[in-house]
Design an enzyme around this catalytic site. Structure first.
Site, PDB file in Angstrom:
ATOM      1  N   ASN A  94      -1.424   8.924   1.827  1.00  0.00           N
ATOM      2  CA  ASN A  94      -1.395   8.800   0.364  1.00  0.00           C
ATOM      3  C   ASN A  94      -2.574   9.488  -0.314  1.00  0.00           C
ATOM      4  OD1 ASN A  94       0.923   7.362   0.627  1.00  0.00           O
ATOM      5  ND2 ASN A  94       0.144   5.437  -0.183  1.00  0.00           N
ATOM      6  N   ASP A 149      -3.606  22.680 -42.638  1.00  0.00           N
ATOM      7  CA  ASP A 149      -4.306  22.924 -43.887  1.00  0.00           C
ATOM      8  C   ASP A 149      -4.131  24.410 -44.222  1.00  0.00           C
ATOM      9  OD1 ASP A 149      -6.101  22.213 -46.000  1.00  0.00           O
ATOM     10  OD2 ASP A 149      -7.658  23.327 -44.955  1.00  0.00           O
ATOM     11  N   ASP A 168     -10.059  22.249 -41.306  1.00  0.00           N
ATOM     12  CA  ASP A 168     -11.463  22.593 -41.102  1.00  0.00           C
ATOM     13  C   ASP A 168     -12.408  21.850 -42.026  1.00  0.00           C
ATOM     14  OD1 ASP A 168     -10.700  23.825 -43.408  1.00  0.00           O
ATOM     15  OD2 ASP A 168     -11.269  25.855 -42.830  1.00  0.00           O
ATOM     16  N   GLU A 207      -1.845   5.707  -4.299  1.00  0.00           N
ATOM     17  CA  GLU A 207      -3.247   5.452  -4.659  1.00  0.00           C
ATOM     18  C   GLU A 207      -3.932   6.638  -5.324  1.00  0.00           C
ATOM     19  OE1 GLU A 207      -2.152   2.394  -1.757  1.00  0.00           O
ATOM     20  OE2 GLU A 207      -1.905   4.558  -1.784  1.00  0.00           O
ATOM     21  N   ASP A 234     -10.044  17.030 -44.247  1.00  0.00           N
ATOM     22  CA  ASP A 234      -9.031  16.985 -43.182  1.00  0.00           C
ATOM     23  C   ASP A 234      -9.336  15.918 -42.131  1.00  0.00           C
ATOM     24  OD1 ASP A 234      -7.592  19.208 -44.193  1.00  0.00           O
ATOM     25  OD2 ASP A 234      -9.082  20.546 -43.340  1.00  0.00           O
ATOM     26  N   VAL A 257       0.845  -1.200   0.000  1.00  0.00           N
ATOM     27  CA  VAL A 257       0.000   0.000   0.000  1.00  0.00           C
ATOM     28  C   VAL A 257       0.883   1.254   0.000  1.00  0.00           C
ATOM     29  CG1 VAL A 257      -1.645   1.361   1.371  1.00  0.00           C
ATOM     30  CG2 VAL A 257      -2.029  -1.072   1.039  1.00  0.00           C
ATOM     31  N   ALA A 258       1.975   1.196   0.769  1.00  0.00           N
ATOM     32  CA  ALA A 258       2.911   2.329   0.848  1.00  0.00           C
ATOM     33  C   ALA A 258       3.611   2.568  -0.485  1.00  0.00           C
ATOM     34  CB  ALA A 258       3.945   2.075   1.938  1.00  0.00           C
ATOM     35  N   ASP A 302      -0.958  13.765   0.887  1.00  0.00           N
ATOM     36  CA  ASP A 302      -0.137  13.912  -0.323  1.00  0.00           C
ATOM     37  C   ASP A 302      -0.913  14.546  -1.470  1.00  0.00           C
ATOM     38  OD1 ASP A 302       1.770  12.645   1.045  1.00  0.00           O
ATOM     39  OD2 ASP A 302       1.849  10.833  -0.173  1.00  0.00           O
ATOM     40  N   ILE A 313       2.445   2.077  -3.496  1.00  0.00           N
ATOM     41  CA  ILE A 313       1.581   2.535  -4.586  1.00  0.00           C
ATOM     42  C   ILE A 313       0.938   3.877  -4.221  1.00  0.00           C
ATOM     43  CG2 ILE A 313      -0.494   1.994  -5.945  1.00  0.00           C
ATOM     44  CD1 ILE A 313       0.171  -1.013  -5.160  1.00  0.00           C
TER      45      ILE A 313
END
Length: 895
Positions: free
Chosen positions: A707, A326, A613, A284, A617, A279-280, A711, A282
């Site tokens: 997390n 174009d 346009d 999240e 295209d 868990v630490a 963070d 990743i």
């Protein structure tokens, strides 16, 4: 290849009599055989399929795995929080993409609802969807073409094909023309009329040779239907990061179990610890944070007239190093404008930007004749009719010779309409007590029917020398890609027949016109080049016209840097790809050529943006890394196929959007490095504690809190950091560049190591303060005191970990500039995020029910001082490193 067959053979092959057309029964049988004349598209993506598509991401897979494991070990709150993050990320993506795939729907809407068809010997109006191959279609001015036709009859027929070919001037059509070259460009097939183009002048009849998906428009629809959902550079980087983090989480779990076996620890307890460590490892909140930062970037870009339809496209803009544009309507104004005129021995430039001119003497007569000999109208800034004639009316307005006033004073009494054989048009208007013929057309044809030339208000003989002089001026104008039109007149006492009008004329002069470049584009192209971006012009227009505009804008330097569609066909894909770098202008190209050009540039690792346009295209907009459509002049088809729409149709906005894209990527990189530093700190904390047989300093719920909450706020604030003003002075970023390039990895390791070590120091201090060590074995009689000490020490490590990350975010704003050089309060969102983060930590520790949920304890004032002191160290160290980096950079420059 209907264009290479005469119309008798075409009618025979399609088994139809042009005078009676198909019978109703035959038309119904063919409708059954060929189907309705309607473009088909892929089934629309449902909300659910769009939602599930957002989950196809390595980082999301890792999060889902973490959610499942935490659920099975009874950590339901953790599991729910992780699932919430996954759903939030998907919802943000779906909201942006829900309306994105509209291209084929728009193509279907473009087909005209009614058509004039000859059936059973009568002309009938039917739904264009009921038109079948073999139907005889009647065309007149203002009517859309319902299918692809081989013309069998034409009288001065002109068809506006700019949406399909990119040409700003209507094409003159002639049913009697034949073309044997199988590679004849669409714009040169004058014996054909194509679905969804518009007849602007004259009349004609044609036999339907292709309907629905077999038409030229249908071929474009097929290309748009092909799946080409290539990953953007950011998606590739995040996918790569997700894999690294996934493998890291698995690797950590394996290492933990190996240590557990050697240390003879309880395996289930170590399994829970391994989950904490996974868990630490990743971040999240990363997927949701990136989505939020991109969504905020989309909002900012809408304020600079750029609407982004897909979130990852924002960042891709920052990597663009080729802009394929174009010409018509994008680099130019899509309106013919007179920029030069010539009367005998007097050549004058008329800048396109000027709104008024003074026309005297012969010049006034020239403008007057051209305006009176025109059928177009121009009122309130809007023109109707042939674009060339509209340009002449606008010239009259600029010279204060308005068409309405001239028509009132010089009423038209007769005319000899334009036709493609004479290439002339004449009108007979009242002039004083008599009449005057006004004739306009190709100068070489005018010279054949003129005997004098106007000089200072008086006709003088038209000698061979003067003719040579006129042809020389015409040639010079043509070499500058100007469309040249001459004017002549003749006075008469009475109304004369059309056949007598074009004899014994007096030439007044000639004008040169062009679809001029947009005024602001030249500076934008210069800025793009300084930023390491190469502008490329792609157009259906003629080579000389395209190169002249390209030279004026600074895109190309010579005609050698241009290539036509026919020349592209002569090259193999391999040869074309190898030589693509030599060219800056591509002229007379088809939709297939545009896709080929984009692919050739991409084969060299370029990140290609295509702007346009028209319908023509749309395929290349879809195949480009970034397709940019024009919001005002752009067709719905182009908008549907694009990734970004410019609401002001301004090429300059693309350059501004690229600048924004570069800053957004830089901000995402800051957020990613910051989050990984934080997660590395957590991994180091737990891993070292296990290695030294310590009690784990952090609980899984504490890690998740940090997390997802502590963070995430600074990471989002870093994502909206004010942009670097010098970002457009640097070359585009290599799309293969990792997040860890240019010192990113080193910063993550230094930051993570400092945060992790200081968290361990705080934990050790907390245990020592209460008379315990983290690895001490506890006597049963001391278990209660030990648990109190453990909760206190964990609180200290929890606060140090959270606060050090919050303060460290200040240092992430710039790799070399100090927080004071950048401006401590120049990102108030970040200051706010840090204040909110600290307050949330206080609330978690101070409110009893939250404190028990997070296994924390209130701290003494002395310990608050200690943890804040520890938390400031990573920021201070990083700022000190920057001092040495600036010194090294300065010495390098001086050296």
């Amino acid at each position: 290849m209907w264009f290479s067959k005469n119309h008798e053979d075409v009618l025979k092959e399609l088994n139809v009599n042009p005078f009676s057309g198909l019978s109703t029964q035959e038309a119904n049988e063919r409708l059954e055989k060929y189907g309705r004349n309607k473009l088909k598209g892929k089934p629309k993506k449902s909300f659910i399929s769009l939602f599930l598509a957002q989950l196809k991401d390595m980082l999301i897979y890792v999060l889902l795995a973490a959610a499942v494991i935490t659920f099975f070990i009874g950590e339901y709150v953790d599991s729910i929080i992780i699932l919430f993050v996954v759903i939030l990320n998907a919802v943000i993506g779906v909201v942006q993409e829900f309306k994105a795939e509209k291209a084929v729907e728009a193509l279907q809407k473009m087909t005209t609802p009614k058509s004039l068809v000859r059936r059973d010997g009568e002309v009938k109006e039917v739904s264009s969807e009921e038109v079948v191959p073999g139907d005889i279609i009647i065309l007149d001015a203002g009517r859309y073409v319902p299918a692809d036709l081989r013309l069998i009859e034409s009288a001065n027929l002109q068809i506006e094909e700019s949406a399909l070919t990119g040409e700003s001037v209507p094409s003159s059509k002639d049913a009697n023309d034949l073309y044997q070259d199988p590679k004849t460009p669409i714009g040169d097939k004058t014996n054909m009329a194509f679905m969804s183009t518009l007849a602007t002048y004259g009349r004609g009849e044609g036999v339907v040779v292709a309907t629905a998906m077999e038409t030229e428009i249908g071929k474009i629809a097929k290309i748009l239907d092909e799946d080409n959902n290539e990953m953007t550079p950011l998606q590739k980087r995040l996918d790569e990061l997700g894999k690294i983090l996934g493998y890291l989480a698995i690797g950590i779990c394996v290492v933990i179990f190996v240590i557990a076996i050697f240390q003879k620890r309880d395996l289930f307890e170590m399994f829970l610890t391994a989950i904490s460590l996974a868990v630490a490892a990743i971040p999240e909140g990363l997927a949701a944070i990136v989505a939020i930062v991109l969504a905020l970037g989309v909002q900012r870009m809408s304020k600079i007239n750029a609407i982004v339809k897909k979130l990852p496209a924002v960042e891709t803009l920052g990597s663009v190093n080729i802009i394929c544009s174009d010409k018509t309507g994008t680099l130019t104004q899509n309106k013919m404008t007179v920029v030069k005129y010539y009367t005998f021995q007097n050549l004058k430039d008329l800048p396109a930007s000027e709104t008024s001119f003074e026309a005297n003497g012969d010049a006034a007569e020239l403008v007057k004749s051209l305006v009176l000999c025109s059928d177009a109208t121009y009122e309130n800034g809007q023109g109707t009719g042939d674009p060339t004639e509209v340009a002449l009316i606008v010239l009259g307005d600029k010279c204060n010779l308005k068409k309405t006033t001239l028509n009132e004073n010089h009423k038209r009494v007769s005319e000899n309409p334009f036709d493609s054989d004479r290439k002339l048009m004449s009108t007979l208007n009242i002039q004083g007590t008599g009449y005057r013929v006004h004739t306009k057309g190709a100068i070489d044809n005018l010279l054949k029917i003129s005997s004098t030339i106007l000089m200072n208000g008086n006709p003088i003989p038209l000698t061979e020398d003067i003719k040579v002089q006129l042809l020389k001026v015409t040639e010079e104008m043509s070499d500058s890609a100007l469309r040249v039109l001459g004017a002549a007149y003749k006075d008469t006492d009475s109304i004369i027949d059309a056949g007598e009008m074009e004899k014994g004329l007096t030439i007044i002069g000639l004008v040169g016109m062009i679809d001029p470049p947009r005024l602001e584009v030249k500076d934008s192209i210069k800025e793009a080049k300084l930023a390491g971006i190469t502008p490329i012009m792609i157009t259906g227009d003629h080579k000389n016209t395209a190169v002249a505009i390209a030279k004026e804008l600074g895109i190309a330097e010579s005609i050698d840097q241009s290539l036509t569609g026919a020349e592209i066909d002569e090259l193999s894909d391999k040869d074309f790809s190898e030589r693509i770098k030599n060219y800056k202008v591509f002229a007379r190209v088809s939709p297939e050529h545009k896709v080929k050009i984009v692919r050739a540039f991409k084969s060299h690792g370029n990140i290609v943006s295509m702007t346009g346009d028209g319908v023509n295209d749309a395929p290349s907009l879809k195949y480009a890394d970034i397709g940019v459509a024009m919001g005002i002049t752009g067709t719905d088809v182009a908008k549907g196929a694009s990734d970004m729409i410019l609401t002001d149709d301004n090429f300059t906005t693309i350059v501004n959007a690229i600048e924004e894209g570069r800053n957004i990527y830089n901000n995402i990189k800051k957020a990613v490095i910051f989050l990984l530093s934080c997660n590395l700190g957590e991994v180091i904390t737990i891993f070292i504690s296990i290695l030294f047989s310590w009690t784990v300093p952090l609980m899984p719920v504490q890690i998740l809190w940090i997390n997802l909450i502590t963070d995430s706020l600074p990471a989002i604030a870093l994502g909206v950091d004010p942009g670097d003003k010098d970002v457009m002075k640097k070359r585009p970023r290599d799309p293969k560049e990792s997040f860890f390039a240019r010192g990113g990895g080193v910063r993550a390791i230094i930051g993570g190591a400092l945060i992790g070590i200081l968290t361990l120091v705080a934990f050790y201090y907390g245990m020592w303060e209460h008379g315990f060590t983290p690895s001490a074995s506890v006597h049963p009689s001391n278990i209660e005191a030990y648990n109190v000490a453990l909760a206190y020490a964990r609180t200290m490590s929890f606060v140090v970990l959270a606060a050090s990350q919050l303060f460290y975010s200040l240092s992430m704003r710039n790799t070399t500039k100090s927080i004071f050089q950048v401006g401590l309060f120049s990102n108030m969102y970040l200051v706010g995020a840090i204040i909110v983060g600290v307050l949330l930590q206080l609330l978690v520790i101070s409110i009893p029910f939250l404190a028990s949920a997070f296994y924390v304890h209130n701290l003494s004032m002395q310990d608050w001082g200690i943890v804040i002191g520890f938390a400031l160290i990573p920021l201070a160290v990083n700022e000190l490193i920057k001092v040495f980096m600036r010194l090294a950079e300065k010495q390098g420059k001086e050296f």
